[in-house]
Motif scaffolding. Structure first.
Motif, PDB file in Angstrom:
ATOM      1  N   ASN A 222       0.827  -1.202   0.000  1.00 49.08           N
ATOM      2  CA  ASN A 222       0.000   0.000   0.000  1.00 49.08           C
ATOM      3  C   ASN A 222       0.867   1.261   0.000  1.00 49.08           C
ATOM      4  O   ASN A 222       2.016   1.244   0.417  1.00 49.08           O
ATOM      5  CB  ASN A 222      -0.929   0.017   1.216  1.00 49.08           C
ATOM      6  N   SER A 223       0.268   2.366  -0.454  1.00 46.33           N
ATOM      7  CA  SER A 223       0.985   3.632  -0.581  1.00 46.33           C
ATOM      8  C   SER A 223       1.527   4.105   0.770  1.00 46.33           C
ATOM      9  O   SER A 223       0.906   3.893   1.816  1.00 46.33           O
ATOM     10  CB  SER A 223       0.058   4.709  -1.154  1.00 46.33           C
ATOM     11  N   LEU A 224       2.689   4.763   0.711  1.00 47.94           N
ATOM     12  CA  LEU A 224       3.333   5.287   1.909  1.00 47.94           C
ATOM     13  C   LEU A 224       3.300   6.814   1.903  1.00 47.94           C
ATOM     14  O   LEU A 224       3.393   7.448   0.841  1.00 47.94           O
ATOM     15  CB  LEU A 224       4.787   4.811   1.974  1.00 47.94           C
ATOM     16  N   PHE A 225       3.193   7.387   3.099  1.00 45.88           N
ATOM     17  CA  PHE A 225       3.131   8.833   3.260  1.00 45.88           C
ATOM     18  C   PHE A 225       4.049   9.248   4.409  1.00 45.88           C
ATOM     19  O   PHE A 225       4.213   8.521   5.380  1.00 45.88           O
ATOM     20  CB  PHE A 225       1.706   9.290   3.595  1.00 45.88           C
ATOM     21  N   PHE A 226       4.627  10.429   4.264  1.00 46.05           N
ATOM     22  CA  PHE A 226       5.292  11.076   5.385  1.00 46.05           C
ATOM     23  C   PHE A 226       4.386  12.174   5.925  1.00 46.05           C
ATOM     24  O   PHE A 226       3.847  12.979   5.155  1.00 46.05           O
ATOM     25  CB  PHE A 226       6.625  11.704   4.971  1.00 46.05           C
ATOM     26  N   LYS A 227       4.208  12.197   7.229  1.00 45.58           N
ATOM     27  CA  LYS A 227       3.598  13.343   7.885  1.00 45.58           C
ATOM     28  C   LYS A 227       4.725  14.313   8.212  1.00 45.58           C
ATOM     29  O   LYS A 227       5.669  13.966   8.919  1.00 45.58           O
ATOM     30  CB  LYS A 227       2.870  12.913   9.160  1.00 45.58           C
ATOM     31  N   LEU A 228       4.629  15.527   7.681  1.00 46.52           N
ATOM     32  CA  LEU A 228       5.657  16.540   7.903  1.00 46.52           C
ATOM     33  C   LEU A 228       5.140  17.571   8.891  1.00 46.52           C
ATOM     34  O   LEU A 228       3.998  18.021   8.789  1.00 46.52           O
ATOM     35  CB  LEU A 228       6.022  17.220   6.585  1.00 46.52           C
ATOM     36  N   TYR A 229       5.978  17.943   9.826  1.00 50.31           N
ATOM     37  CA  TYR A 229       5.538  18.917  10.819  1.00 50.31           C
ATOM     38  C   TYR A 229       6.742  19.687  11.344  1.00 50.31           C
ATOM     39  O   TYR A 229       7.894  19.267  11.221  1.00 50.31           O
ATOM     40  CB  TYR A 229       4.783  18.239  11.961  1.00 50.31           C
ATOM     41  N   ASP A 230       6.464  20.834  11.918  1.00 47.07           N
ATOM     42  CA  ASP A 230       7.527  21.687  12.427  1.00 47.07           C
ATOM     43  C   ASP A 230       6.891  22.741  13.313  1.00 47.07           C
ATOM     44  O   ASP A 230       5.922  23.389  12.899  1.00 47.07           O
ATOM     45  CB  ASP A 230       8.285  22.350  11.276  1.00 47.07           C
TER      46      ASP A 230
ATOM     47  N   TYR B 252       0.219  15.461   5.114  1.00 40.78           N
ATOM     48  CA  TYR B 252       0.686  14.132   4.737  1.00 40.78           C
ATOM     49  C   TYR B 252       1.047  14.148   3.245  1.00 40.78           C
ATOM     50  O   TYR B 252       0.272  14.644   2.431  1.00 40.78           O
ATOM     51  CB  TYR B 252      -0.387  13.071   4.981  1.00 40.78           C
ATOM     52  N   HIS B 253       2.199  13.549   2.898  1.00 43.28           N
ATOM     53  CA  HIS B 253       2.636  13.589   1.504  1.00 43.28           C
ATOM     54  C   HIS B 253       3.096  12.218   1.042  1.00 43.28           C
ATOM     55  O   HIS B 253       3.898  11.556   1.712  1.00 43.28           O
ATOM     56  CB  HIS B 253       3.748  14.628   1.318  1.00 43.28           C
ATOM     57  N   ARG B 254       2.597  11.819  -0.112  1.00 45.33           N
ATOM     58  CA  ARG B 254       2.878  10.494  -0.657  1.00 45.33           C
ATOM     59  C   ARG B 254       4.345  10.369  -1.070  1.00 45.33           C
ATOM     60  O   ARG B 254       4.933  11.285  -1.647  1.00 45.33           O
ATOM     61  CB  ARG B 254       1.986  10.233  -1.867  1.00 45.33           C
ATOM     62  N   ILE B 255       4.928   9.209  -0.781  1.00 44.78           N
ATOM     63  CA  ILE B 255       6.254   8.865  -1.299  1.00 44.78           C
ATOM     64  C   ILE B 255       6.036   8.293  -2.690  1.00 44.78           C
ATOM     65  O   ILE B 255       5.487   7.196  -2.852  1.00 44.78           O
ATOM     66  CB  ILE B 255       6.963   7.848  -0.388  1.00 44.78           C
ATOM     67  N   THR B 256       6.444   9.036  -3.706  1.00 43.61           N
ATOM     68  CA  THR B 256       6.146   8.639  -5.083  1.00 43.61           C
ATOM     69  C   THR B 256       7.241   7.790  -5.706  1.00 43.61           C
ATOM     70  O   THR B 256       6.967   6.933  -6.547  1.00 43.61           O
ATOM     71  CB  THR B 256       5.908   9.881  -5.962  1.00 43.61           C
TER      72      THR B 256
ATOM     73  N   HIS C 238       3.121  18.687  -4.024  1.00 42.52           N
ATOM     74  CA  HIS C 238       2.499  19.662  -3.133  1.00 42.52           C
ATOM     75  C   HIS C 238       3.287  19.861  -1.834  1.00 42.52           C
ATOM     76  O   HIS C 238       2.834  20.567  -0.944  1.00 42.52           O
ATOM     77  CB  HIS C 238       1.075  19.224  -2.766  1.00 42.52           C
ATOM     78  N   VAL C 239       4.453  19.259  -1.723  1.00 42.40           N
ATOM     79  CA  VAL C 239       5.115  19.168  -0.425  1.00 42.40           C
ATOM     80  C   VAL C 239       5.633  20.507   0.095  1.00 42.40           C
ATOM     81  O   VAL C 239       5.708  20.718   1.304  1.00 42.40           O
ATOM     82  CB  VAL C 239       6.260  18.128  -0.490  1.00 42.40           C
ATOM     83  N   GLY C 240       6.018  21.427  -0.791  1.00 41.28           N
ATOM     84  CA  GLY C 240       6.551  22.705  -0.314  1.00 41.28           C
ATOM     85  C   GLY C 240       7.974  22.546   0.221  1.00 41.28           C
ATOM     86  O   GLY C 240       8.725  21.657  -0.182  1.00 41.28           O
ATOM     87  N   SER C 241       8.347  23.389   1.174  1.00 38.21           N
ATOM     88  CA  SER C 241       9.710  23.364   1.717  1.00 38.21           C
ATOM     89  C   SER C 241       9.918  22.162   2.643  1.00 38.21           C
ATOM     90  O   SER C 241       9.083  21.858   3.489  1.00 38.21           O
ATOM     91  CB  SER C 241      10.006  24.649   2.489  1.00 38.21           C
ATOM     92  N   LEU C 242      11.049  21.495   2.465  1.00 37.91           N
ATOM     93  CA  LEU C 242      11.394  20.338   3.306  1.00 37.91           C
ATOM     94  C   LEU C 242      12.476  20.667   4.323  1.00 37.91           C
ATOM     95  O   LEU C 242      12.902  19.797   5.089  1.00 37.91           O
ATOM     96  CB  LEU C 242      11.886  19.182   2.422  1.00 37.91           C
ATOM     97  N   ASP C 243      12.911  21.893   4.355  1.00 36.93           N
ATOM     98  CA  ASP C 243      14.077  22.270   5.145  1.00 36.93           C
ATOM     99  C   ASP C 243      13.910  21.938   6.633  1.00 36.93           C
ATOM    100  O   ASP C 243      13.111  22.550   7.340  1.00 36.93           O
ATOM    101  CB  ASP C 243      14.354  23.761   4.959  1.00 36.93           C
ATOM    102  N   HIS C 244      14.648  20.929   7.088  1.00 39.63           N
ATOM    103  CA  HIS C 244      14.683  20.503   8.497  1.00 39.63           C
ATOM    104  C   HIS C 244      13.283  20.199   9.055  1.00 39.63           C
ATOM    105  O   HIS C 244      13.025  20.380  10.247  1.00 39.63           O
ATOM    106  CB  HIS C 244      15.378  21.559   9.362  1.00 39.63           C
TER     107      HIS C 244
END
Length: 339
Positions: free
Chosen positions: A217-225, A236-240, A258-264
């Motif tokens: 099944n599809s995998l996602f990262f939850k990004l937060y800061d 939540y963003h899909r690992i493509t 759609h992920v935007g900035s990933l910085d740290h």
């Protein structure tokens, strides 16, 4: 639509109705209402447009806004209508132009402004229904864009105020490693590609993860800061793409656009669990936004015609954006309760 229900289903602040599997589409404005926002799934597209044409002929002063979506309240065969006693404000529109690249399917979006919320929804592809890449139009007095098919439409809705948000998804959290207390941070990235997490090649966390061997099944990262946000604003963003041996990008993981900035950014791993049911309360006055579950095969239309008062649905397989945050995992739902 069904006149016998109009009197009980409509109130001034939010006059809405959704009908699933309708045998026909009959539109009749409640007394004193001057505008109609209507959505339809592809299966009801032709009937809906015919109904709008008849309505316009009988009441030419009515303002009309229509667009086609993938699903409505988790149904692929439904229509929603929302009536107002004031006109909507058309802020912006763009007509479809012929695509220079015939191999890239065109798509469109609609943006709805509520009091306290902003919604962006990709339109459904309607090429197989009416040869148009998507279907979206309005009728507003003498506007030169009346009845023109649009690739983008931005509309402000009167009255509707967001009072509460109910959120659900079909994701289950998986540990990135055996140490659940560990915090994971993007330490190197390029655009939407994660190079390293905690200075370790990003794809290594998937290759060595025993939980991922049991399902594809599809995998996602939850990004937060920073500070905690409400659940409906979590990202939540899909690992493509990812995995060792992937060309020159060995060890990278690529997330959706759609992920935007990933910085740290901090992150947690989730997996899609499609057997989880879509959750929303049919008894609340609300707008239901959903990332539609992809239809794998043909399902015949049922004989029943469920009617949901004071509720409309907006669903897209490509997800939706609410207050700047994209929701793109299938089965993800935000129910905006309104007053």
């Amino acid at each position: 639509m069904f006149n016998r229900l109009i009197g009980t289903a409509f109130r001034r602040t939010f006059s809405a109705l959704t009908v699933q599997n309708p045998p026909k589409v009959i539109l009749s404005p409640p007394r004193g209402h001057t505008s109609l926002l209507m959505t339809s799934t592809a299966s009801q597209l032709e009937a809906s447009i015919d109904g709008l044409i008849r309505l316009n002929r009988s009441v030419p002063s009515l303002q009309l806004v229509f667009f086609c979506v993938d699903s409505i309240l988790n149904s692929r065969d439904a229509v929603s209508e929302c009536w107002f006693e004031d006109n909507m404000l058309i802020h912006h529109c763009e007509q479809f132009e012929p695509s220079k690249d015939k191999w890239t399917p065109q798509s469109g979006t609609v943006e709805l402004e509520l009091h306290g919320s902003d919604v962006v929804l990709p339109l459904a592809h309607t090429m197989f229904q009416n040869t148009l890449p998507a279907t979206c139009f309005f009728v507003d007095s003498e506007n030169p864009h009346n009845w023109k098919n649009l690739s983008h439409l931005k509309v402000q809705l009167p009255y509707i105020k967001s009072s509460h948000f109910n959120y659900s998804n079909c994701l289950v959290e998986l540990p990135l490693e055996k140490n659940p207390a560990q915090e994971y941070i993007v330490t190197e990235h390029e655009g939407n590609m994660i190079k390293t997490i905690n200075m370790i090649p990003a794809s290594q966390y998937l290759i060595e993860n025993e939980h991922l061997q049991k399902s594809k099944n599809s995998l996602f990262f939850k990004l937060y800061d920073g500070p905690q946000v409400p659940d409906y604003m979590e990202s939540y963003h899909r690992i493509t793409v990812g995995g060792l041996g992937w060309g020159e990008k060995q060890g990278y993981l690529v997330l959706d656009r759609h992920v935007g900035s990933l910085d740290h950014k901090k992150l947690k791993l989730f997996q899609h669990q499609p057997e989880t049911a879509v959750q929303f309360d049919r008894n609340k006055k609300s707008i239901v936004l959903e990332c539609s579950t992809e239809q794998q095969n043909y399902r015949p239309t049922g004989s029943k015609t469920p009617i949901v008062s004071n509720q409309i649905g907006l669903g897209s397989e490509r997800g939706f954006r609410l207050n700047g945050v994209w929701h793109t995992s299938q089965g993800e739902v935000v129910q905006i309760q309104v007053t």
